[in-house]
Design an enzyme around this catalytic site. Structure first.
Site, PDB file in Angstrom:
ATOM      1  N   ARG A   1      74.649  55.290   0.109  1.00 38.90           N
ATOM      2  CA  ARG A   1      74.038  53.739   0.350  1.00 38.90           C
ATOM      3  C   ARG A   1      72.998  54.192   1.637  1.00 38.90           C
ATOM      4  NH1 ARG A   1      74.187  50.901   4.551  1.00 38.90           N
ATOM      5  NH2 ARG A   1      75.956  51.923   5.441  1.00 38.90           N
ATOM      6  N   VAL A   2      71.774  53.571   1.221  1.00 39.33           N
ATOM      7  CA  VAL A   2      70.827  53.501   2.522  1.00 39.33           C
ATOM      8  C   VAL A   2      70.472  52.048   2.893  1.00 39.33           C
ATOM      9  CG1 VAL A   2      69.783  55.853   2.145  1.00 39.33           C
ATOM     10  CG2 VAL A   2      68.888  53.795   0.771  1.00 39.33           C
ATOM     11  N   SER A   3      70.246  51.575   4.033  1.00 41.47           N
ATOM     12  CA  SER A   3      69.994  50.415   4.331  1.00 41.47           C
ATOM     13  C   SER A   3      68.590  49.796   3.872  1.00 41.47           C
ATOM     14  CB  SER A   3      70.346  49.959   5.890  1.00 41.47           C
ATOM     15  OG  SER A   3      71.741  50.446   6.248  1.00 41.47           O
ATOM     16  N   LYS A   4      67.718  50.482   4.276  1.00 40.93           N
ATOM     17  CA  LYS A   4      66.160  50.151   3.855  1.00 40.93           C
ATOM     18  C   LYS A   4      65.672  50.570   2.534  1.00 40.93           C
ATOM     19  CE  LYS A   4      65.279  50.152   8.692  1.00 40.93           C
ATOM     20  NZ  LYS A   4      64.750  50.531   9.683  1.00 40.93           N
TER      21      LYS A   4
END
Length: 199
Positions: free
Chosen positions: A9-12
């Site tokens: 997962r990456v937030s951006k």
């Protein structure tokens, strides 16, 4: 043979999850679910939901770090307990103690989960104690009120002089609805006091 499933997962949206995915595949993940631009504080992420649906008892969930599962300790703990109940192992690439596929790793994981839960419970207990103390002192949690007793008194004087709510709000640097609520409450409190004195 154990089925290893990766989750990244990456937030951006502009962050590239390719490095995480490559690490997970290199460590043995046969399939990797990737959420991109999804907040860590939301448990209901599209690919995470798909990953949970895909996982079966005996599978191993592989992540780079536990914080990929969620941005709060509460979400992480609930997720770990849920996986444990389902019989799904979990392994972290950068946190060696998190590996429930081995007896030692499972024991260490159990200790980590207990201390993490204790920390969450302590924070919650301290928060509740602080709120109870503030309430006992006549304060409530959250931001201080915009309408102080002095401002309410000034608003009542100006209203008695037939000034509009818009004008009063501008003078006091608050919203019109804030003034209206404060005046309505002040009038109700005054009416209660009059009724009590007559009673």
């Amino acid at each position: 043979m154990t089925n290893v499933v990766g989750y990244a997962r990456v937030s951006k949206r502009d962050q590239n999850p390719a490095a995480q995915e490559a690490e997970l595949r290199a460590a043995g993940a046969s399939r990797v679910f990737v959420d991109q631009g999804e907040s860590s504080r939301i448990a209901d992420r599209p690919q995470w939901r798909a990953c949970l649906d895909y996982l079966r008892e005996g599978d191993t969930l592989l992540v780079r770090r536990l914080d990929r599962l969620g941005g709060t300790e509460r979400i992480i703990i609930e997720t770990l307990h849920d996986l444990d109940r389902r019989g799904v192992n979990i392994r972290s690439l950068t946190e060696p103690m998190i590996d429930t596929t081995t007896p030692m790793g499972r024991a260490l994981f159990g200790m980590v989960a207990v201390f993490a839960q204790l920390r969450v419970d302590t924070i919650r207990e301290n928060t509740m104690r602080g709120l109870a103390h503030a309430k006992a002192q006549g304060r409530v949690g959250g931001r201080p009120p915009k309408m102080t007793p002095e401002k309410i008194a000034q608003a009542r004087r100006m209203r008695a002089e037939s000034h509009s709510l818009d004008h009063i709000a501008a003078v006091l640097s608050v919203g019109k609805s804030t003034v209206a609520r404060a005046l309505a409450k002040a009038e109700a409190d005054a009416a209660d006091m009059r009724n009590n004195s007559h009673g």
